[in-house]
Design an enzyme around this catalytic site. Structure first.
Site, PDB file in Angstrom:
ATOM      1  CG  HIS A   7      -1.800   1.153   1.360  1.00  0.00           C
ATOM      2  ND1 HIS A   7      -1.682   2.105   2.344  1.00  0.00           N
ATOM      3  CD2 HIS A   7      -2.856   1.520   0.594  1.00  0.00           C
ATOM      4  CE1 HIS A   7      -2.630   3.003   2.190  1.00  0.00           C
ATOM      5  NE2 HIS A   7      -3.359   2.682   1.138  1.00  0.00           N
ATOM      6  CG  ASP A  36      -2.791   7.029  -3.219  1.00  0.00           C
ATOM      7  OD1 ASP A  36      -3.903   6.505  -3.197  1.00  0.00           O
ATOM      8  OD2 ASP A  36      -1.890   6.795  -2.372  1.00  0.00           O
ATOM      9  CG  HIS A  49      -2.778   9.460   0.249  1.00  0.00           C
ATOM     10  ND1 HIS A  49      -3.398  10.265   1.188  1.00  0.00           N
ATOM     11  CD2 HIS A  49      -3.591   8.393   0.077  1.00  0.00           C
ATOM     12  CE1 HIS A  49      -4.527   9.700   1.567  1.00  0.00           C
ATOM     13  NE2 HIS A  49      -4.666   8.565   0.921  1.00  0.00           N
TER      14      HIS A  49
HETATM   15  O1  G3P Z   1      -6.583   1.851  -2.516  1.00  0.00           O
HETATM   16  C1  G3P Z   1      -6.705   1.553  -1.176  1.00  0.00           C
HETATM   17  C2  G3P Z   1      -6.464   2.745  -0.302  1.00  0.00           C
HETATM   18  O2  G3P Z   1      -5.260   3.336  -0.676  1.00  0.00           O
HETATM   19  C3  G3P Z   1      -7.566   3.757  -0.337  1.00  0.00           C
HETATM   20  O3  G3P Z   1      -7.417   4.776   0.590  1.00  0.00           O
HETATM   21  O4  G3P Z   1      -6.721   6.937   1.444  1.00  0.00           O
HETATM   22  O5  G3P Z   1      -5.134   5.043   1.537  1.00  0.00           O
HETATM   23  O6  G3P Z   1      -5.680   6.084  -0.637  1.00  0.00           O
HETATM   24  P1  G3P Z   1      -6.180   5.749   0.743  1.00  0.00           P
HETATM   25 MG    MG Z   2      -4.700   4.789  -2.092  1.00  0.00          MG
END
Ligand code: G3P
Ligand code: MG
Length: 247
Positions: A7, A36, A49
């Site tokens: 992630h 992201d 992000h």
């Molecule tokens: O794609 C999963 C997750 O990344 C979504 O939330 O805020 O971490 O981008 P966030």
């Molecule tokens: Mg994300």
């Protein structure tokens, strides 16, 4: 085959969404990374992000108000070792690295607050240019954007992101022609075994995020989740390897 996605890269160990975090994810034998994507003032797709700079840089304001060259002056802060050598990467540079390291990709289009008109076309084009079409899947909290992706490229693999206790999310996702559910994994759980089964019956994957705790990783694997998205890919890979031999 169940898989582990890092992630924002191996963001438990390196600054999130940086080339270093993606390299580390490959070193840790992750199957892929989640990133992201946003757009700068001068129209460059970058991997970052937040909509604003404050949390992870010394800058202020919206990322969309800076050119890419200006953003390079704001290295990412890293609390663990104090270095500030990582900068916000271009999406195209990330793709080059992932291709070289053999990693799959989950592109999250960060276009819920700022819709970035035309971003879908640009993302798909950049992925095509990098020869990463087969390895790439798309997700967003903006489900209109995912419909747009599907209209542009019907074969694009798309997952709906959500962080609510939706009723029958598999029916909703299937009605939109989507390929996967991307639920937030939290307590109380937003996914249950019966829901994973219902999703699978409709040929939908279930790809939870952010699954960091070892017990939670085990639980997701046992539930039959398909791609587990974690800040600690080493931990998740190790647990998956213990659960059953990998293909
Ligand atoms: O794609 C999963 C997750 O990344 C979504 O939330 O805020 O971490 O981008 P966030
Ligand atoms: Mg994300």
């Amino acid at each position: 085959m169940q898989m582990i996605y890092a992630h924002r890269g191996a963001s438990g160990y390196a600054p999130e969404n940086t080339l270093r975090a993606f390299d580390l994810a490959a070193d840790m034998h992750a199957d892929g990374v989640e990133i992201d994507v946003q757009r700068t003032k001068d129209g460059r797709l970058v991997v970052f992000h937040d909509e604003t700079l404050e949390r992870v840089t010394k800058g202020t304001g919206l990322i969309s108000e800076y050119t890419y060259d200006e953003l390079k002056k704001y290295p990412l802060l890293y609390a663990v070792d104090g270095t500030e050598e990582d900068t916000i990467p271009l999406f195209s540079d990330v793709l080059t690295l992932l291709r070289k390291r053999g990693l799959r990709l989950n592109v999250e289009l960060k276009n819920s607050r700022n819709p970035y008109p035309g971003m879908e076309e640009e993302v798909l084009q950049t992925v095509r240019e990098a020869d990463m079409v087969e390895q790439t899947m798309y997700s967003s909290f903006n489900h209109y954007s995912l419909l747009h992706i599907k209209a542009l490229q019907p074969g694009a693999f798309c997952g709906i992101l959500y962080e609510a206790s939706l009723v029958h999310p598999w029916r909703y996702a299937a009605s939109l022609g989507m390929d996967a559910l991307h639920p937030q994994y939290a307590e109380p759980m937003l996914i249950e075994r019966s829901e994973v089964k219902e999703a699978h019956l409709l040929h939908l994957e279930v790809n939870p995020w952010i699954v960091n705790d070892t017990g939670d990783i085990r639980e997701c694997i046992s539930l039959g989740c398909d791609r587990i998205i974690s800040n600690y890919p080493d931990r998740a890979v190790s647990i998956l390897n213990q659960c059953k031999p990998r293909d």
